[in-house]
Design a protein around this motif. Structure first.
Motif, PDB file in Angstrom:
ATOM      1  N   GLU A 242       0.803  -1.193   0.154  1.00  0.00           N
ATOM      2  CA  GLU A 242       0.045  -0.010   0.063  1.00  0.00           C
ATOM      3  C   GLU A 242       0.866   1.165  -0.071  1.00  0.00           C
ATOM      4  OE1 GLU A 242      -2.085   1.547   3.699  1.00  0.00           O
ATOM      5  OE2 GLU A 242      -3.594   0.420   2.492  1.00  0.00           O
ATOM      6  N   PRO A 243       1.007   2.027  -1.148  1.00  0.00           N
ATOM      7  CA  PRO A 243       1.651   3.248  -1.270  1.00  0.00           C
ATOM      8  C   PRO A 243       0.965   4.302  -0.105  1.00  0.00           C
ATOM      9  CG  PRO A 243       0.474   3.164  -3.109  1.00  0.00           C
ATOM     10  CD  PRO A 243       0.212   1.739  -2.436  1.00  0.00           C
ATOM     11  N   ILE A 244       2.046   4.957  -0.008  1.00  0.00           N
ATOM     12  CA  ILE A 244       1.848   6.303   0.773  1.00  0.00           C
ATOM     13  C   ILE A 244       2.140   7.477   0.243  1.00  0.00           C
ATOM     14  CG2 ILE A 244       2.036   7.515   3.237  1.00  0.00           C
ATOM     15  CD1 ILE A 244       3.039   4.908   4.419  1.00  0.00           C
ATOM     16  N   VAL A 245       0.943   7.871  -0.723  1.00  0.00           N
ATOM     17  CA  VAL A 245       1.438   8.845  -1.992  1.00  0.00           C
ATOM     18  C   VAL A 245       2.054   9.992  -1.097  1.00  0.00           C
ATOM     19  CG1 VAL A 245      -0.394   7.869  -3.360  1.00  0.00           C
ATOM     20  CG2 VAL A 245      -1.013   9.792  -1.872  1.00  0.00           C
ATOM     21  N   SER A 246       1.813  10.596  -0.046  1.00  0.00           N
ATOM     22  CA  SER A 246       2.404  12.012   0.209  1.00  0.00           C
ATOM     23  C   SER A 246       3.753  11.708   0.877  1.00  0.00           C
ATOM     24  CB  SER A 246       1.424  12.514   1.284  1.00  0.00           C
ATOM     25  OG  SER A 246       1.626  11.634   2.326  1.00  0.00           O
ATOM     26  N   HIS A 247       4.241  10.506   0.809  1.00  0.00           N
ATOM     27  CA  HIS A 247       5.545  10.629   1.116  1.00  0.00           C
ATOM     28  C   HIS A 247       6.355  10.006  -0.183  1.00  0.00           C
ATOM     29  CE1 HIS A 247       4.642   8.938   5.601  1.00  0.00           C
ATOM     30  NE2 HIS A 247       3.965  10.012   5.316  1.00  0.00           N
ATOM     31  N   PHE A 248       7.133  11.015  -0.530  1.00  0.00           N
ATOM     32  CA  PHE A 248       7.908  10.595  -1.931  1.00  0.00           C
ATOM     33  C   PHE A 248       9.151  11.387  -2.204  1.00  0.00           C
ATOM     34  CE2 PHE A 248       5.095  14.291  -2.489  1.00  0.00           C
ATOM     35  CZ  PHE A 248       5.963  15.407  -3.273  1.00  0.00           C
ATOM     36  N   ALA A 249       9.826  10.857  -3.056  1.00  0.00           N
ATOM     37  CA  ALA A 249      11.044  11.822  -3.293  1.00  0.00           C
ATOM     38  C   ALA A 249      11.353  11.679  -5.290  1.00  0.00           C
ATOM     39  CB  ALA A 249      12.214  11.172  -2.715  1.00  0.00           C
ATOM     40  N   GLU A 250      11.962  12.745  -5.386  1.00  0.00           N
ATOM     41  CA  GLU A 250      12.544  13.148  -6.785  1.00  0.00           C
ATOM     42  C   GLU A 250      13.721  12.672  -7.066  1.00  0.00           C
ATOM     43  OE1 GLU A 250      10.909  16.195  -9.608  1.00  0.00           O
ATOM     44  OE2 GLU A 250      12.484  17.094  -8.563  1.00  0.00           O
ATOM     45  N   TYR A 251      14.124  12.016  -7.913  1.00  0.00           N
ATOM     46  CA  TYR A 251      15.399  11.546  -8.402  1.00  0.00           C
ATOM     47  C   TYR A 251      15.827  12.020  -9.581  1.00  0.00           C
ATOM     48  CZ  TYR A 251      19.594   8.779  -9.172  1.00  0.00           C
ATOM     49  OH  TYR A 251      20.997   8.314  -9.491  1.00  0.00           O
ATOM     50  N   ASP A 252      16.915  12.616  -9.800  1.00  0.00           N
ATOM     51  CA  ASP A 252      17.429  13.578 -10.777  1.00  0.00           C
ATOM     52  C   ASP A 252      18.210  12.710 -11.966  1.00  0.00           C
ATOM     53  OD1 ASP A 252      20.038  13.407  -9.864  1.00  0.00           O
ATOM     54  OD2 ASP A 252      20.257  15.503 -10.047  1.00  0.00           O
ATOM     55  N   GLY A 253      18.544  11.417 -11.677  1.00  0.00           N
ATOM     56  CA  GLY A 253      19.163  10.456 -12.506  1.00  0.00           C
ATOM     57  C   GLY A 253      20.697  10.713 -12.553  1.00  0.00           C
TER      58      GLY A 253
END
Length: 144
Positions: free
Chosen positions: A125-136
């Motif tokens: 079950e994902p917790i959508v408000s807990h996220f990160a962005e990876y720039d590659g």
């Protein structure tokens, strides 16, 4: 399909990753679409959100995990690597995931996103408000 990559298939076969269905990816994509974006598709506009940025290549695995725990996503037992709204994702335990972000997104161009998740009644079950962005390029920015 990104999860058909040889290294991802190896993670799946050894139990280091689990497949998360495309229906969840659609949900995650919808959440991302409602966030503030930079003009021209250059990723999220972090000036409008509270985040913490780190260059993963400058940290040891232990330091990466310590940093992760200072963010919302760091409180979740699993991390979900999101590739596209119409493709399955993979989920890994947080410790394995943080030390393998670059490899998880290998061959996936552009900004990439990771979500926190837990297992409830045997379902990821994902917790959508807990996220990160990876720039590659080793930079990970996580919401706080």
């Amino acid at each position: 399909m990104y999860i058909a990559s040889e290294h991802i298939e190896q993670w799946l076969s050894t139990g280091k990753a689990k497949v998360v269905p495309a229906t969840v990816a659609t949900q995650l994509g919808a959440y991302l679409n409602q966030l503030p974006w930079l003009l021209g598709g250059g990723g999220l506009d972090w000036s409008q959100m509270k985040g913490s940025k780190v260059d993963l290549s400058t940290l040891t695995e232990s330091q990466q995990l310590d940093w992760l725990h200072t963010t919302l996503i760091g409180n979740d037992p699993l991390l979900v690597f999101w590739y596209a709204a119409d493709q399955p994702c993979i989920a890994c335990d947080a410790e394995f995931a943080i030390s393998n972000v670059d490899q998880a997104f290998w061959k996936a161009p552009g900004k990439r996103y990771v979500f926190g998740a837990r297992i409830r009644d045997g379902v990821i079950e994902p917790i959508v408000s807990h996220f990160a962005e990876y720039d590659g390029a080793d930079t990970l920015t996580a919401v706080q």
